[in-house]
Design a protein around this motif. Structure first.
Motif, PDB file in Angstrom:
ATOM      1  N   GLU A 236       0.833  -1.205   0.000  1.00 42.32           N
ATOM      2  CA  GLU A 236       0.000   0.000   0.000  1.00 42.32           C
ATOM      3  C   GLU A 236       0.865   1.252   0.000  1.00 42.32           C
ATOM      4  OE1 GLU A 236      -3.364   0.540   2.381  1.00 42.32           O
ATOM      5  OE2 GLU A 236      -4.046  -1.524   2.264  1.00 42.32           O
ATOM      6  N   LEU A 237       1.936   1.232   0.795  1.00 41.13           N
ATOM      7  CA  LEU A 237       2.845   2.377   0.819  1.00 41.13           C
ATOM      8  C   LEU A 237       3.461   2.586  -0.557  1.00 41.13           C
ATOM      9  CD1 LEU A 237       4.473   4.585   2.253  1.00 41.13           C
ATOM     10  CD2 LEU A 237       6.124   2.819   2.910  1.00 41.13           C
ATOM     11  N   ARG A 238       3.884   1.513  -1.201  1.00 42.96           N
ATOM     12  CA  ARG A 238       4.505   1.640  -2.520  1.00 42.96           C
ATOM     13  C   ARG A 238       3.498   2.109  -3.560  1.00 42.96           C
ATOM     14  NH1 ARG A 238       7.789  -3.797  -1.482  1.00 42.96           N
ATOM     15  NH2 ARG A 238       9.429  -2.868  -0.196  1.00 42.96           N
ATOM     16  N   ALA A 239       2.260   1.661  -3.436  1.00 41.24           N
ATOM     17  CA  ALA A 239       1.224   2.142  -4.364  1.00 41.24           C
ATOM     18  C   ALA A 239       0.996   3.636  -4.169  1.00 41.24           C
ATOM     19  CB  ALA A 239      -0.068   1.361  -4.155  1.00 41.24           C
ATOM     20  N   ARG A 240       1.005   4.104  -2.913  1.00 37.82           N
ATOM     21  CA  ARG A 240       0.860   5.547  -2.645  1.00 37.82           C
ATOM     22  C   ARG A 240       2.025   6.312  -3.268  1.00 37.82           C
ATOM     23  NH1 ARG A 240      -4.303   6.069  -1.158  1.00 37.82           N
ATOM     24  NH2 ARG A 240      -4.867   4.683   0.560  1.00 37.82           N
ATOM     25  N   GLN A 241       3.212   5.794  -3.076  1.00 38.22           N
ATOM     26  CA  GLN A 241       4.390   6.476  -3.612  1.00 38.22           C
ATOM     27  C   GLN A 241       4.335   6.536  -5.136  1.00 38.22           C
ATOM     28  OE1 GLN A 241       7.244   3.812  -1.821  1.00 38.22           O
ATOM     29  NE2 GLN A 241       7.759   5.264  -0.189  1.00 38.22           N
ATOM     30  N   LEU A 242       3.990   5.411  -5.747  1.00 39.34           N
ATOM     31  CA  LEU A 242       4.006   5.351  -7.202  1.00 39.34           C
ATOM     32  C   LEU A 242       2.918   6.228  -7.816  1.00 39.34           C
ATOM     33  CD1 LEU A 242       5.251   4.211  -9.721  1.00 39.34           C
ATOM     34  CD2 LEU A 242       3.864   2.142  -9.447  1.00 39.34           C
ATOM     35  N   THR A 243       1.707   6.200  -7.270  1.00 39.80           N
ATOM     36  CA  THR A 243       0.636   7.031  -7.834  1.00 39.80           C
ATOM     37  C   THR A 243       0.925   8.518  -7.633  1.00 39.80           C
ATOM     38  OG1 THR A 243      -0.659   6.694  -5.803  1.00 39.80           O
ATOM     39  CG2 THR A 243      -1.162   5.271  -7.665  1.00 39.80           C
ATOM     40  N   ALA A 244       1.517   8.867  -6.499  1.00 37.97           N
ATOM     41  CA  ALA A 244       1.889  10.273  -6.271  1.00 37.97           C
ATOM     42  C   ALA A 244       2.989  10.699  -7.241  1.00 37.97           C
ATOM     43  CB  ALA A 244       2.351  10.460  -4.828  1.00 37.97           C
ATOM     44  N   LEU A 245       3.909   9.783  -7.516  1.00 38.12           N
ATOM     45  CA  LEU A 245       4.986  10.083  -8.460  1.00 38.12           C
ATOM     46  C   LEU A 245       4.421  10.303  -9.865  1.00 38.12           C
ATOM     47  CD1 LEU A 245       8.067  10.342  -8.784  1.00 38.12           C
ATOM     48  CD2 LEU A 245       8.155   7.863  -9.186  1.00 38.12           C
ATOM     49  N   VAL A 246       3.458   9.483 -10.259  1.00 36.54           N
ATOM     50  CA  VAL A 246       2.819   9.662 -11.563  1.00 36.54           C
ATOM     51  C   VAL A 246       2.146  11.033 -11.642  1.00 36.54           C
ATOM     52  CG1 VAL A 246       0.932   8.877 -13.050  1.00 36.54           C
ATOM     53  CG2 VAL A 246       2.482   7.204 -12.018  1.00 36.54           C
ATOM     54  N   ASP A 247       1.403  11.403 -10.599  1.00 41.26           N
ATOM     55  CA  ASP A 247       0.728  12.707 -10.594  1.00 41.26           C
ATOM     56  C   ASP A 247       1.731  13.849 -10.724  1.00 41.26           C
ATOM     57  OD1 ASP A 247      -1.748  11.555 -10.382  1.00 41.26           O
ATOM     58  OD2 ASP A 247      -1.992  11.957  -8.245  1.00 41.26           O
ATOM     59  N   GLY A 248       2.770  13.806  -9.905  1.00 45.54           N
ATOM     60  CA  GLY A 248       3.748  14.887  -9.921  1.00 45.54           C
ATOM     61  C   GLY A 248       4.487  14.990 -11.244  1.00 45.54           C
ATOM     62  N   LEU A 249       4.914  13.866 -11.773  1.00 51.92           N
ATOM     63  CA  LEU A 249       5.630  13.877 -13.046  1.00 51.92           C
ATOM     64  C   LEU A 249       4.703  14.290 -14.194  1.00 51.92           C
ATOM     65  CD1 LEU A 249       7.685  10.572 -12.612  1.00 51.92           C
ATOM     66  CD2 LEU A 249       8.620  12.900 -12.676  1.00 51.92           C
TER      67      LEU A 249
END
Length: 281
Positions: A236-249
């Motif tokens: 779940e933590l990694r999914a949060r990190q990855l989706t936030a990274l997609v949004d920011g990028l």
């Protein structure tokens, strides 16, 4: 009874009561292509499967399995609507395009009517006002994204390949995804500014749409961890990190601070060093 995609499509056509020629014409597909796809000599495209599902009135997931994407929540799932002449869909498509190109506050109902080849009265017949039109356009888009991902990912049993394809499907690039990003960035701004009822509904719609995207990533990470391809740990933590990274990028690409190639490289680096096991080929 076999249960391949062609088998499911064949049963759907039989359920419709139409001949193959009638069905092909109804979805705008060449009859020869339909016959080849049903025989397994050609693959159905994502758009074709979505058109078939819509024609028969069934969820795309009845045609595409296994289900590897999270289903939309109730706030973002469009209610079934009778649209025999396609006018409602033309209005939604026109609204979506204009809002993406000009910005929500610069688009009038008359503009949408003109682009859809209809009248303002016809737009108001289907949608009480511009707020309702925007909300339905957003729901329509979430459903299209779900259909697109379901069809594109179902034939990828390897979680690593599926995750990379999923990330590619989120890139703000091309005539479909770049306008989607434009719309959602506008929704983010509108949802932050005010607390009026319409803004609260937009927040709820955004939360459920974002949750569907998050759950799809999480499903993929869990599959990869169970298969031994991804690192064990807090998925779940990694999914949060990855989706936030997609949004920011993605925001960086949309504002021309970076480009799609840089976004893809950053995401691949995160996947390689944070998600994929070091000993996985």
């Amino acid at each position: 009874m076999t249960d391949s995609v062609p088998d499911r499509v064949r049963r759907a056509i039989e359920r419709s009561g139409a001949t193959r020629r009638e069905f092909a014409t109804g979805i705008g597909l060449d009859e020869t292509k339909l016959s080849k796809s049903l025989a397994g000599r050609r693959r159905f495209t994502t758009d074709e499967l979505a058109a078939i599902a819509a024609r028969v009135g069934i969820p795309l997931t009845e045609l595409v399995r296994p289900v590897v994407t999270a289903t939309p929540g109730p706030s973002v799932r469009p209610a079934p609507v009778d649209d025999p002449d396609g006018a409602r869909k033309r209005i939604l498509d026109a609204a979506w395009t204009l809002i993406a190109e000009r910005g929500y506050h610069q688009v009038r109902v008359a503009d949408v009517a003109n682009a859809a080849g209809t009248s303002s009265a016809a737009v108001h017949y289907h949608f009480p006002g511009k707020e309702a039109l925007l909300g339905e356009a957003l729901r329509h888009n979430v459903e299209l994204a779900f259909d697109r991902q379901s069809a594109a990912l179902a034939d990828l049993p390897d979680p690593h390949a599926r995750l990379l394809r999923l990330l590619d499907l989120q890139m703000p690039d091309g005539p479909v995804l770049e306008p989607e990003w434009s719309i959602w960035m506008q929704v983010w701004v509108e949802a932050v500014l005010d607390a009026a009822p319409d803004d609260q509904r937009r927040r709820e719609l955004y939360r459920e749409a974002q949750d569907r995207w998050f759950r799809t990533v999480l499903m993929t990470l869990h599959d990869g961890a169970e298969a031994g391809a991804f690192r064990a740990g807090d998925q779940e933590l990694r999914a949060r990190q990855l989706t936030a990274l997609v949004d920011g990028l993605g925001i960086g690409v949309m504002t021309r601070a970076s480009d799609v190639a840089e976004m893809r490289a950053a995401l691949r680096d995160f996947v390689d060093h944070t998600i994929v096991r070091g000993d996985h080929p």
